[in-house]
Enzyme design. Structure first.
Site, PDB file in Angstrom:
ATOM      1  N   ASP A   1       0.838  -1.200   0.000  1.00 49.75           N
ATOM      2  CA  ASP A   1       0.000   0.000   0.000  1.00 49.75           C
ATOM      3  C   ASP A   1       0.875   1.253   0.000  1.00 49.75           C
ATOM      4  OD1 ASP A   1      -2.764   1.297   0.630  1.00 49.75           O
ATOM      5  OD2 ASP A   1      -1.381   2.134   2.109  1.00 49.75           O
ATOM      6  N   GLY A   2       0.530   2.222  -0.840  1.00 48.09           N
ATOM      7  CA  GLY A   2       1.346   3.420  -0.983  1.00 48.09           C
ATOM      8  C   GLY A   2       1.430   4.257   0.274  1.00 48.09           C
TER       9      GLY A   2
ATOM     10  N   TYR B   1      -7.660   6.733 -21.809  1.00 47.20           N
ATOM     11  CA  TYR B   1      -8.359   7.131 -20.584  1.00 47.20           C
ATOM     12  C   TYR B   1      -9.734   7.688 -20.938  1.00 47.20           C
ATOM     13  CZ  TYR B   1      -8.895   8.921 -15.826  1.00 47.20           C
ATOM     14  OH  TYR B   1      -9.343   9.138 -14.548  1.00 47.20           O
TER      15      TYR B   1
ATOM     16  N   ASP C   1       0.802   7.567  -9.831  1.00 43.85           N
ATOM     17  CA  ASP C   1       0.078   7.100 -11.012  1.00 43.85           C
ATOM     18  C   ASP C   1      -0.934   6.057 -10.546  1.00 43.85           C
ATOM     19  OD1 ASP C   1      -0.812   6.417 -13.516  1.00 43.85           O
ATOM     20  OD2 ASP C   1       0.984   5.281 -14.061  1.00 43.85           O
TER      21      ASP C   1
END
Length: 231
Positions: free
Chosen positions: A74-75, A171, A92
């Site tokens: 987990d960031g 996207y 990102d």
């Protein structure tokens, strides 16, 4: 653009952290910058990394760079435990809000923790005094209110905050934003500190980014300019 707009807004981006970006594309681009000496990446899903290595090696080739250290997890938890600081941090991530099966309601996605004030504050702690942050900033056509909220939160933490966008055919809406933050109050994101000649762009393998498109990325449509002026 997610790599070179922040990198070329910093006078000497030697140490870079990428959070997310499991396809390897941002790491691949960061590795092209001649000033970069160390790349640390934290991706929550190892299966994404492995799948991209197998199926889209043209993106995932960045994982082979010897300057890269890859962490799986987990960031936000990584930021709380990692002892070092970085010149540039690039987030990102996936979208914070996702639709459910009936395409009418929405719910928090797995990246929601990367879009709150705690995360932006922790990023601030992990940046050097001239450090720069670039975060995935959604689409102005689809997420205007969310963008406004993220910019407002960022301005409580960083002295310089700006918003840019770039064309991204894959996207939704074909466009994605970049939320740019700097700890250095003298930063002017619209004026890159490093400009490359056509020969240098070719040498580094850059097919989209150049100085003019860097500056132009901050020129927003009237409706978005007016909205941001109300924040």
């Amino acid at each position: 653009m997610m790599a070179f707009v922040p990198l070329n807004s910093h006078p000497n981006p030697q140490n870079v952290l990428v959070i997310g970006g499991g396809d390897g594309g941002v790491v691949r681009e960061v590795a092209k910058h001649p000033a970069v000496k160390s790349i640390v990446m934290c991706e929550i899903d190892e299966e994404v990394v492995n799948a991209c290595k197998e199926h889209i090696p043209s993106l995932a080739c960045g994982f082979d760079d010897p300057r890269l250290t890859l962490h799986i997890g987990d960031g936000l938890e990584f930021l709380c435990s990692y002892p070092g600081q970085f010149d540039v941090i690039i987030t990102d991530s996936t979208d914070p809000v996702v639709g459910d099966s009936d395409h009418q309601k929405s719910k928090d996605g797995p990246a929601m923790s990367l879009f709150n004030e705690e995360y932006y504050t922790k990023l601030h702690e992990k940046l050097t005094p001239e450090g720069i942050l670039c975060s995935q900033g959604e689409s102005m056509w689809l997420h205007k209110e969310l963008i406004g909220s993220l910019l407002a939160k960022s301005r409580t933490v960083y002295p310089v905050v700006d918003y840019a966008y770039t064309c991204t055919p894959s996207y939704p809406s074909g466009q994605i934003g970049l939320i740019m933050c700097s700890k250095n109050p003298k930063t002017i994101f619209r004026e890159p500190v490093l400009s490359w000649t056509a020969d240098e762009l070719k040498q580094y393998g850059l097919k989209y980014y150049n100085t003019d498109i860097h500056s132009a990325a901050f020129t927003l449509p009237t409706f978005m300019q007016e909205f941001l002026n109300t924040l």
